[in-house]
Design an enzyme around this catalytic site. Structure first.
Site, PDB file in Angstrom:
ATOM      1  N   PHE A 126       0.810  -1.218   0.000  1.00  0.00           N
ATOM      2  CA  PHE A 126       0.000   0.000   0.000  1.00  0.00           C
ATOM      3  C   PHE A 126       0.843   1.268   0.000  1.00  0.00           C
ATOM      4  O   PHE A 126       0.346   2.349  -0.314  1.00  0.00           O
ATOM      5  CB  PHE A 126      -0.975  -0.003   1.190  1.00  0.00           C
ATOM      6  CG  PHE A 126      -0.485   0.680   2.428  1.00  0.00           C
ATOM      7  CD1 PHE A 126       0.290   0.013   3.348  1.00  0.00           C
ATOM      8  CD2 PHE A 126      -0.803   2.015   2.670  1.00  0.00           C
ATOM      9  CE1 PHE A 126       0.746   0.649   4.496  1.00  0.00           C
ATOM     10  CE2 PHE A 126      -0.361   2.657   3.815  1.00  0.00           C
ATOM     11  CZ  PHE A 126       0.425   1.975   4.731  1.00  0.00           C
ATOM     12  N   LYS A 127       2.133   1.160   0.316  1.00  0.00           N
ATOM     13  CA  LYS A 127       3.000   2.330   0.333  1.00  0.00           C
ATOM     14  C   LYS A 127       3.028   3.034  -1.032  1.00  0.00           C
ATOM     15  O   LYS A 127       3.254   4.237  -1.102  1.00  0.00           O
ATOM     16  CB  LYS A 127       4.424   1.951   0.720  1.00  0.00           C
ATOM     17  CG  LYS A 127       4.556   1.166   2.028  1.00  0.00           C
ATOM     18  CD  LYS A 127       4.133   1.961   3.230  1.00  0.00           C
ATOM     19  CE  LYS A 127       4.595   1.374   4.563  1.00  0.00           C
ATOM     20  NZ  LYS A 127       3.989   0.091   4.934  1.00  0.00           N
ATOM     21  N   ASP A 128       2.786   2.276  -2.105  1.00  0.00           N
ATOM     22  CA  ASP A 128       2.766   2.890  -3.435  1.00  0.00           C
ATOM     23  C   ASP A 128       1.669   3.953  -3.566  1.00  0.00           C
ATOM     24  O   ASP A 128       1.806   4.887  -4.357  1.00  0.00           O
ATOM     25  CB  ASP A 128       2.527   1.833  -4.520  1.00  0.00           C
ATOM     26  CG  ASP A 128       3.735   0.924  -4.719  1.00  0.00           C
ATOM     27  OD1 ASP A 128       4.875   1.402  -4.597  1.00  0.00           O
ATOM     28  OD2 ASP A 128       3.528  -0.271  -5.020  1.00  0.00           O
ATOM     29  N   LEU A 131       3.556   6.840  -2.260  1.00  0.00           N
ATOM     30  CA  LEU A 131       4.914   7.098  -2.756  1.00  0.00           C
ATOM     31  C   LEU A 131       5.010   7.201  -4.277  1.00  0.00           C
ATOM     32  O   LEU A 131       6.028   7.636  -4.804  1.00  0.00           O
ATOM     33  CB  LEU A 131       5.875   6.047  -2.203  1.00  0.00           C
ATOM     34  CG  LEU A 131       6.255   6.371  -0.746  1.00  0.00           C
ATOM     35  CD1 LEU A 131       6.848   5.161  -0.041  1.00  0.00           C
ATOM     36  CD2 LEU A 131       7.219   7.551  -0.686  1.00  0.00           C
TER      37      LEU A 131
END
Ligand SMILES: *Cc1c(COP(=O)(O)O)cnc(C)c1O
Length: 513
Positions: A126-128, A131
């Site tokens: 989920f960091k995408d 980011l």
């Protein structure tokens, strides 16, 4: 006051400034994004929460994800023009960087549960969601503030942030990205993803310590004048891509609105009905974004905060005392192996009625004594919205197996922690509110443990990470993402290691290489 801000004020735009959770500074959105951490060591928070009307939420359901994002982002990013925001979200979400056209698709899991899949970006976690966007916000922020030095991103990662930051900033002009990961604290796939990263501005360093050591080390570099001077001498200025950066947080607010709008569009709920969200939690960034959405008017019933065996948050919500006097466990949900959840400070700021001095006292007590207490009244206030629960590795594996058998859904270890906690919450509270389970990673990022969950421990024994993924594909029928398939053939490009005390020197070594 800088020129950009003045210009917006004279144009009659709403100026939303940012404060530090520890009482200091008043900066614009672009300054908050560029600096990451406030000079007093606090985190930047918006001066107020903009309100989103029910009509607006309904209207979001007609829009593609990128447009939903621009509608929410513009409420916070006061010194960005609508055209700048539009261009940034289109670059992040509008192309083919996400492998699902919905970007953050909402799928039915069982009759009263939906799963919000946040792992369709290039690095499968989920960091995408944040980011992929942050580099655009960072370079715009640099330009707005006349910053000509290279913006050097420094990241501590528990596994997923590192790769997502590296992919986001890779070869972005005027930036570089250096990632610290705990040497023995990440999964095989996570490590391989990082150390095979290409690009001319990426650095990856293994720290001989755990995630908390890496995060503390990075925070110390940020507050070190000597290190800032060393960087300045090299024409660089530090910035953060960790979830302490407001630029990480604000893109995450979007998908809570998006999920709710999708439920309305499917007539699963009527706009105004409460929905619960259950979030696998580590550094408290993801669930904090849900809290911000709630503050902006999104009808949320309860926020269920799911932890693994490192259950510092579960204990905090139950007792009002945050204590790091405990053993640090390495679990099969490594991105949640955290004892000091940085973003909790932003929630504490609200619990303290925005009294920065009080937050400062709690944070000092935490640093000096390893714990602090917020008192019964504040604990009850927190309890009215939050519920904390935890699941150990055995419960995690059980849940992976059960969801696969009963719902034909293959979930990763982090999502399974949340799914198990949701089960416990429903049993304890008898709460039938429709619930969105937030899914944070592709099962293929943690293939060995997921394989064990659906097929038993014997199956993965002796298999290398690639064989585990192949076996998982065979047994589950869920296609392996290309990013995992390709990993095998990529050369290892980053081999640096350092001691906890040597992180600053390690960064400079990378730059001077
Ligand atoms: C980062 C991460 C988490 C924890 O999110 P926080 O915002 O740190 O609470 C959970 N699951 C996965 C897969 C992650 O990468």
């Amino acid at each position: 006051m800088d020129a950009a801000r003045l210009q917006f004020m004279t144009e009659g735009e709403c100026v939303m400034s940012f404060f530090s959770t520890r009482g200091g500074s008043c900066v614009t959105a672009s300054q908050a994004i560029l600096r990451g951490l406030a000079p007093d060591g606090g985190l930047y928070v918006p001066a107020m929460f903009p309100q989103v009307s029910p009509e607006k939420i309904v209207s979001l359901s007609q829009l593609p994800y990128a447009r939903r994002a621009s509608e929410i982002l513009r409420l916070f990013l006061e010194d960005f023009s609508p055209a700048e925001i539009e261009a940034a979200v289109t670059a992040a979400y509008g192309g083919d960087r996400f492998d699902d056209p919905a970007v953050a698709p909402l799928k039915p899991l069982d009759e009263n549960t939906w799963i919000l899949e946040l792992f369709h970006g290039p690095t499968l976690a989920f960091k995408d969601m944040a980011l992929q966007l942050l580099p655009h916000l960072t370079t715009l922020s640099a330009r707005k503030n006349g910053e000509n030095r290279e913006v050097s991103i420094l990241v501590a990662t528990s596994g997923d942030t590192g790769k997502a930051a590296l992919e986001g900033f890779r070869d972005v002009p005027g930036t570089s990205c250096t990632v610290f990961y705990p040497l023995d604290g990440v999964s095989d796939v996570q490590r391989l993803q990082m150390v095979t990263t290409g690009g001319n501005n990426t650095h990856v360093i293994a720290v001989k310590g755990n995630f908390d050591d890496a995060q503390t080390g990075v925070k110390e570099l940020f507050s070190s004048p000597d290190f800032a001077a060393e960087m300045n001498a090299r024409g660089k200025v530090l910035s953060s891509a960790n979830s302490i950066n407001f630029g990480r947080l604000v893109p995450q607010v979007v998908y809570y609105f998006s999920a709710y709008a999708d439920l309305v569009a499917r007539r699963a709920i009527v706009c105004g009905d409460p929905v619960n969200f259950c979030v696998p939690t580590g550094n408290f960034g993801n669930i904090l974004a849900a809290y911000y959405a709630h503050q902006m008017g999104l009808p949320i019933g309860r926020l269920i905060c799911a932890s693994n065996r490192n259950k510092v948050l579960t204990d905090f919500f139950a007792s009002g005392t945050y204590s790091t006097h405990r053993i640090f466990f390495k679990t099969m949900s490594p991105s949640m192996d955290i004892l000091v959840s940085s973003n909790l400070e932003r929630l504490l700021f609200e619990a303290a009625d925005r009294d920065g001095e009080l937050v400062k006292t709690w944070m000092r007590t935490l640093k000096e004594c390893g714990s602090y207490s917020v008192g019964d009244q504040r604990r009850e206030w927190l309890e009215s919205l939050f519920w904390g629960g935890c699941a150990d590795d055995i419960a995690t594996l059980d849940e992976i197996g059960r969801r696969f058998r009963e719902n034909r859904y293959l979930m990763d270890t982090h999502t399974a922690v949340a799914s198990s906690v949701l089960r416990e919450y429903r049993q304890t509270k008898q709460d039938g509110t429709p619930t969105v389970l937030v899914s944070t990673a592709s099962p293929y990022k943690f293939a060995r443990d997921v394989l064990t969950g659906i097929a038993g421990a014997g199956v993965s024994e002796g298999l290398d990470p690639f064989a585990c993924s192949a076996e998982l594909e065979k047994r589950s029928g869920v296609p392996m993402p290309d990013q995992v398939r390709r990993l095998k053939d990529l050369p290892i490009r980053h081999k640096a290691e350092c001691e906890i005390e040597g992180m600053g020197e390690a960064v400079l070594r990378e730059f001077d290489r």
